[in-house]
Design an enzyme around this catalytic site. Structure first.
Site, PDB file in Angstrom:
ATOM      1  N   GLY A  44       0.769  -1.233   0.000  1.00 38.32           N
ATOM      2  CA  GLY A  44       0.000   0.000   0.000  1.00 38.32           C
ATOM      3  C   GLY A  44       0.801   1.285   0.000  1.00 38.32           C
ATOM      4  O   GLY A  44       0.310   2.328  -0.417  1.00 38.32           O
ATOM      5  N   GLU A  95       5.199   4.470   5.395  1.00 37.12           N
ATOM      6  CA  GLU A  95       3.948   3.732   5.620  1.00 37.12           C
ATOM      7  C   GLU A  95       2.771   4.486   5.031  1.00 37.12           C
ATOM      8  O   GLU A  95       2.745   5.717   5.061  1.00 37.12           O
ATOM      9  CB  GLU A  95       3.702   3.552   7.126  1.00 37.12           C
ATOM     10  CG  GLU A  95       4.336   2.330   7.717  1.00 37.12           C
ATOM     11  CD  GLU A  95       3.576   1.043   7.396  1.00 37.12           C
ATOM     12  OE1 GLU A  95       2.718   1.016   6.498  1.00 37.12           O
ATOM     13  OE2 GLU A  95       3.867   0.047   8.066  1.00 37.12           O
ATOM     14  N   ASP A  96       1.794   3.737   4.538  1.00 33.00           N
ATOM     15  CA  ASP A  96       0.585   4.373   4.031  1.00 33.00           C
ATOM     16  C   ASP A  96      -0.318   4.834   5.165  1.00 33.00           C
ATOM     17  O   ASP A  96      -0.830   5.941   5.154  1.00 33.00           O
ATOM     18  CB  ASP A  96      -0.175   3.456   3.074  1.00 33.00           C
ATOM     19  CG  ASP A  96      -0.478   2.082   3.643  1.00 33.00           C
ATOM     20  OD1 ASP A  96      -0.033   1.760   4.767  1.00 33.00           O
ATOM     21  OD2 ASP A  96      -1.168   1.298   2.958  1.00 33.00           O
ATOM     22  N   ASP A  99      -2.428   2.813  12.417  1.00 33.97           N
ATOM     23  CA  ASP A  99      -3.607   2.831  13.267  1.00 33.97           C
ATOM     24  C   ASP A  99      -3.257   2.443  14.694  1.00 33.97           C
ATOM     25  O   ASP A  99      -2.964   3.298  15.508  1.00 33.97           O
ATOM     26  CB  ASP A  99      -4.777   2.041  12.676  1.00 33.97           C
ATOM     27  CG  ASP A  99      -4.421   0.609  12.322  1.00 33.97           C
ATOM     28  OD1 ASP A  99      -3.386   0.095  12.770  1.00 33.97           O
ATOM     29  OD2 ASP A  99      -5.197  -0.021  11.591  1.00 33.97           O
ATOM     30  N   ARG A 161      -6.352   0.796  -5.413  1.00 36.71           N
ATOM     31  CA  ARG A 161      -5.064   1.364  -5.000  1.00 36.71           C
ATOM     32  C   ARG A 161      -4.610   2.482  -5.942  1.00 36.71           C
ATOM     33  O   ARG A 161      -3.868   3.366  -5.544  1.00 36.71           O
ATOM     34  CB  ARG A 161      -3.976   0.290  -4.987  1.00 36.71           C
ATOM     35  CG  ARG A 161      -4.078  -0.713  -3.879  1.00 36.71           C
ATOM     36  CD  ARG A 161      -2.818  -1.589  -3.872  1.00 36.71           C
ATOM     37  NE  ARG A 161      -2.966  -2.784  -3.095  1.00 36.71           N
ATOM     38  CZ  ARG A 161      -2.800  -2.864  -1.777  1.00 36.71           C
ATOM     39  NH1 ARG A 161      -2.501  -1.767  -1.103  1.00 36.71           N
ATOM     40  NH2 ARG A 161      -2.929  -3.988  -1.142  1.00 36.71           N
TER      41      ARG A 161
END
Length: 189
Positions: A44, A95-96, A99, A161
């Site tokens: 991602g 990082e996309d 969380d 994506r």
């Protein structure tokens, strides 16, 4: 299934482009003469990583790392390891989305255990309300809520994506019933 829209655009392409350039400039300033290694997390983070490193105006390198979670305990496994030794390197994890912070905490520890001189994180999206453990994010793109997001690397079952904006899915039931349901809406936008 509802009759309304299936998704709503939450971060338009131009805002993403502008913010990525700002992050690249900050990294260029902070890592001047330090030759950072950008460690792009698969899959991602590829769009964000590509745009970010193009926005960095200093000498640097790029490598990739793939991780997955499995089992009831959520153990993290390496699916694709780096080809670049990390010893004495200044590593910037790309990082996309962050969380809970659990994977990033493990990843940062793993990189330091491999002898990296320093580790920092560039994350496009931060779901800080979902944080279980505090973890530093030195270069943060956008803070987002708990919505299920697609686009700019984020997917739903491998789809979407490639969208240049980020969308919040409003009707997961409709998307489950018809995985291509977003296509007409996103191409009209």
């Amino acid at each position: 299934m509802g009759e309304g829209p299936i998704a709503a655009k939450v971060i338009p392409r131009d805002e993403i482009e502008s913010r990525v350039i700002e992050l690249g400039e900050a990294i260029s300033h902070d890592y001047e003469n330090r030759h950072p290694l950008f460690l792009v997390m698969l899959i991602g983070s590829i769009p964000f990583g590509a745009d970010l490193v193009r926005s960095v105006g200093i000498d640097s390198e790029i490598d990739f790392l793939g991780l997955n979670r499995f089992g009831d305990g959520g153990k993290i496994g390496v699916t694709l390891d780096t080809s670049t030794p990390l010893l004495d390197r200044n590593v910037v994890i790309v990082e996309d989305i962050i969380d809970t912070g659990l994977t990033l905490t493990t990843l940062r520890r793993m990189i330091l255990d491999r002898g990296a001189a320093s580790v920092s994180t560039a994350a496009l999206l931060d779901k800080s309300r979902r944080r279980v453990t505090e973890v530093p994010i030195e270069y943060r793109g956008f803070e987002v809520g708990d919505e299920f997001l697609v686009g700019y690397g984020l997917d739903w079952n491998g789809l979407y994506r490639n969208m240049r904006s980020i969308w919040a899915v409003l009707d997961l039931e409709a998307l489950n019933a018809d995985p291509m349901a977003l296509v007409p809406q996103i191409h009209e936008a």
